[in-house]
Design an enzyme around this catalytic site. Structure first.
Site, mmCIF file in Angstrom:
data_model
loop_
_atom_site.group_PDB
_atom_site.id
_atom_site.type_symbol
_atom_site.label_atom_id
_atom_site.label_comp_id
_atom_site.label_asym_id
_atom_site.label_seq_id
_atom_site.Cartn_x
_atom_site.Cartn_y
_atom_site.Cartn_z
ATOM 1 N N ALA A 60 -8.080 -3.288 -16.385
ATOM 2 C CA ALA A 60 -8.311 -1.977 -16.186
ATOM 3 C C ALA A 60 -7.309 -1.409 -15.324
ATOM 4 C CB ALA A 60 -9.481 -2.004 -15.069
ATOM 5 N N GLY A 105 -9.579 -6.853 -17.023
ATOM 6 C CA GLY A 105 -10.522 -6.083 -17.917
ATOM 7 C C GLY A 105 -10.006 -6.334 -19.583
ATOM 8 N N GLU A 108 -11.487 -9.397 -20.269
ATOM 9 C CA GLU A 108 -12.833 -9.223 -20.469
ATOM 10 C C GLU A 108 -13.214 -8.751 -21.831
ATOM 11 O OE1 GLU A 108 -13.016 -7.432 -16.634
ATOM 12 O OE2 GLU A 108 -14.772 -8.502 -16.519
ATOM 13 N N GLU A 128 -8.722 -10.372 -10.565
ATOM 14 C CA GLU A 128 -9.343 -9.344 -9.938
ATOM 15 C C GLU A 128 -9.413 -9.688 -8.342
ATOM 16 O OE1 GLU A 128 -10.358 -10.264 -12.585
ATOM 17 O OE2 GLU A 128 -11.141 -8.272 -13.884
HETATM 18 N N1 DAK Z 1 -3.037 -1.241 -14.278
HETATM 19 C C1 DAK Z 1 -2.036 -0.311 -14.052
HETATM 20 N N2 DAK Z 1 -0.769 -0.486 -14.241
HETATM 21 C C2 DAK Z 1 -0.437 -1.883 -14.823
HETATM 22 C C3 DAK Z 1 -1.344 -2.834 -14.625
HETATM 23 C C4 DAK Z 1 -2.625 -2.439 -14.410
HETATM 24 N N3 DAK Z 1 -3.779 -3.365 -14.603
HETATM 25 N N4 DAK Z 1 -0.533 -3.891 -15.006
HETATM 26 C C5 DAK Z 1 0.607 -3.541 -15.333
HETATM 27 N N5 DAK Z 1 0.882 -2.173 -14.812
HETATM 28 C C6 DAK Z 1 2.133 -1.529 -14.879
HETATM 29 C C7 DAK Z 1 2.917 -1.597 -13.785
HETATM 30 O O1 DAK Z 1 2.385 -1.105 -12.494
HETATM 31 C C8 DAK Z 1 4.198 -1.419 -14.130
HETATM 32 O O2 DAK Z 1 4.344 -0.111 -14.154
HETATM 33 P P1 DAK Z 1 5.701 0.709 -13.316
HETATM 34 O O3 DAK Z 1 5.786 0.114 -12.155
HETATM 35 O O4 DAK Z 1 6.751 0.248 -14.567
HETATM 36 O O5 DAK Z 1 5.260 2.218 -13.287
HETATM 37 C C9 DAK Z 1 4.406 -1.618 -15.501
HETATM 38 O O6 DAK Z 1 2.954 -1.789 -16.034
HETATM 39 C C10 DAK Z 1 5.118 -3.089 -16.122
HETATM 40 O O7 DAK Z 1 4.467 -3.984 -15.372
HETATM 41 P P2 DAK Z 1 5.324 -4.893 -14.491
HETATM 42 O O8 DAK Z 1 6.478 -4.358 -13.861
HETATM 43 O O9 DAK Z 1 4.482 -5.417 -13.239
HETATM 44 O O10 DAK Z 1 5.582 -6.155 -15.399
HETATM 45 P P3 DAK Z 1 6.152 -7.540 -15.133
HETATM 46 O O11 DAK Z 1 6.267 -8.193 -16.199
HETATM 47 O O12 DAK Z 1 6.903 -7.876 -13.638
HETATM 48 O O13 DAK Z 1 4.518 -8.161 -14.518
HETATM 49 C C11 DAK Z 1 2.122 -8.573 -15.109
HETATM 50 C C12 DAK Z 1 3.394 -7.997 -15.382
HETATM 51 C C13 DAK Z 1 1.137 -8.436 -16.078
HETATM 52 C C14 DAK Z 1 2.142 -9.981 -14.291
HETATM 53 C C15 DAK Z 1 1.813 -7.729 -13.654
HETATM 54 O O14 DAK Z 1 2.196 -6.148 -14.116
HETATM 55 C C16 DAK Z 1 0.438 -7.600 -12.980
HETATM 56 O O15 DAK Z 1 0.178 -8.449 -12.154
HETATM 57 N N6 DAK Z 1 -0.526 -6.767 -13.533
HETATM 58 C C17 DAK Z 1 -1.750 -6.461 -12.933
HETATM 59 C C18 DAK Z 1 -2.536 -7.453 -13.631
HETATM 60 C C19 DAK Z 1 -4.012 -7.258 -13.098
HETATM 61 O O16 DAK Z 1 -4.149 -7.501 -11.741
HETATM 62 N N7 DAK Z 1 -4.860 -6.991 -13.948
HETATM 63 C C20 DAK Z 1 -6.193 -6.734 -13.365
HETATM 64 C C21 DAK Z 1 -6.720 -5.219 -13.079
HETATM 65 S S1 DAK Z 1 -8.268 -5.348 -12.278
HETATM 66 C C22 DAK Z 1 -15.265 -2.936 -13.541
HETATM 67 C C23 DAK Z 1 -14.679 -2.999 -14.687
HETATM 68 C C24 DAK Z 1 -13.520 -3.870 -14.773
HETATM 69 C C25 DAK Z 1 -12.843 -4.025 -13.886
HETATM 70 C C26 DAK Z 1 -13.179 -3.985 -12.575
HETATM 71 C C27 DAK Z 1 -14.585 -3.551 -12.465
HETATM 72 N N8 DAK Z 1 -16.559 -2.266 -13.253
HETATM 73 C C28 DAK Z 1 -17.308 -2.032 -14.447
HETATM 74 C C29 DAK Z 1 -17.301 -2.283 -12.202
HETATM 75 C C30 DAK Z 1 -11.525 -4.716 -14.084
HETATM 76 C C31 DAK Z 1 -10.597 -4.853 -13.215
HETATM 77 C C32 DAK Z 1 -9.188 -5.205 -13.630
HETATM 78 O O17 DAK Z 1 -8.863 -5.452 -14.771
#
Ligand code: DAK
Length: 252
Positions: A60, A105, A108, A128
């Site tokens: 997400a 997400g 998921e 998360e």
């Molecule tokens: N959201 C927004 N932007 C994201 C992103 C994300 N999930 N993942 C990556 N990006 C963006 C980065 O911020 C970066 O943007 P700029 O800085 O270039 O503007 C760009 O994509 C490239 O990413 P990186 O520079 O970080 O690339 P790397 O190769 O260094 O790293 C990575 C890749 C995938 C390891 C890293 O980007 C990362 O850790 N990303 C976050 C992954 C993450 O934490 N995913 C989970 C998100 S929380 C709900 C429903 C759903 C959810 C919750 C509640 N309800 C119904 C209640 C779900 C929650 C989630 O999914």
């Protein structure tokens, strides 16, 4: 458009195509996805994959979630869950072709699909808790039948990223293919499925799901309620702000 749809015979391929943000799901992407899915007619199999080289879907959208007011968060949760539920119950067989990061997400979304295949370079995880939140698109429910209780608990608590090989060993990915072979191989599988009688496929799908998830509705509601309660703790704010500021979170 963040979603590309290609239809060939009875197979649709839906590409989530927002590579600058690693295909992260915001309300706009989810709205387009639902709209594309609603337009499909006479389709037996839908393949989901990610645009660009790096990601299936990296989760997400953290930037969008971190800025949400309670009302927007509620809308995002409800709408997002409705898209996931639509895919789970859809009158077609769904296949996730995981071509890169499938995180949060994004994993998921894959878990909502009937079958998951992956490239050897894919990476999976439910990170998360690193952000002070929990999975909210069914992760706490849908990972268990595939990976089992112990691995689901480990992946959700640690938030660690696992390799494609591990995902196959855990039962998340069914088969792994070289990156260039992923879509052709998944197309072959989809073609075989699309030649079967659709009603028998759907009947089998619904029965297997009903047997695997007898208490699903209550479990999804508990996940949603848990997610909302967390926002009183301040942890989601610190966790997501830290990600955006590219620093380690300081949880109290
Ligand atoms: N959201 C927004 N932007 C994201 C992103 C994300 N999930 N993942 C990556 N990006 C963006 C980065 O911020 C970066 O943007 P700029 O800085 O270039 O503007 C760009 O994509 C490239 O990413 P990186 O520079 O970080 O690339 P790397 O190769 O260094 O790293 C990575 C890749 C995938 C390891 C890293 O980007 C990362 O850790 N990303 C976050 C992954 C993450 O934490 N995913 C989970 C998100 S929380 C709900 C429903 C759903 C959810 C919750 C509640 N309800 C119904 C209640 C779900 C929650 C989630 O999914």
């Amino acid at each position: 458009m963040n979603i590309q749809t290609e239809v060939k015979n009875k197979i649709a391929t839906i590409t989530i195509d927002r590579p600058k943000a690693l295909n992260a799901l915001n309300l706009e992407v989810l709205t387009e996805l639902k709209s594309e899915l609603s337009k499909l007619k006479n389709i037996s199999v839908v393949i989901f994959t990610g645009g660009g080289e790096k990601a299936f879907v990296a989760g997400a959208d953290i930037a969008a979630m971190s800025a949400m007011k309670p009302e927007e968060a509620k809308k995002f949760s409800e709408f997002g869950q409705s898209v996931i539920q639509f895919i789970e119950e859809a009158p077609f067989i769904s296949i996730a072709a995981v071509n890169g990061f499938a995180l949060g997400g994004g994993l998921e979304l894959a878990l909502a699909c009937d079958l998951i295949y992956a490239s050897t370079s894919a990476k999976f995880g439910l990170p998360e808790t690193n952000l002070g939140i929990i999975p909210g698109f069914g992760g706490t429910v849908n990972l268990i039948p595939r990976a089992g209780y112990a691995r689901a608990m480990e992946m959700i608590l640690t938030g660690r990223m696992i390799s494609a090989e591990e995902a196959k060993t855990f039962g998340i990915a069914l088969e792994l293919f070289q990156p260039a072979d992923l879509i052709p191989k998944v197309n072959e599988i989809a073609e075989k499925l699309s030649k079967k009688g659709k009603q028998s496929l759907l009947c089998a799908k619904y029965l297997v799901k009903a047997n695997a998830f007898s208490e699903k509705e209550a479990a999804i509601k508990a996940e949603r309620d848990g997610f909302a309660r967390l926002f009183d703790s301040g942890e989601p704010k610190e966790g997501m702000t830290a990600f955006l500021e590219k620093r380690e979170p300081q949880f109290k």
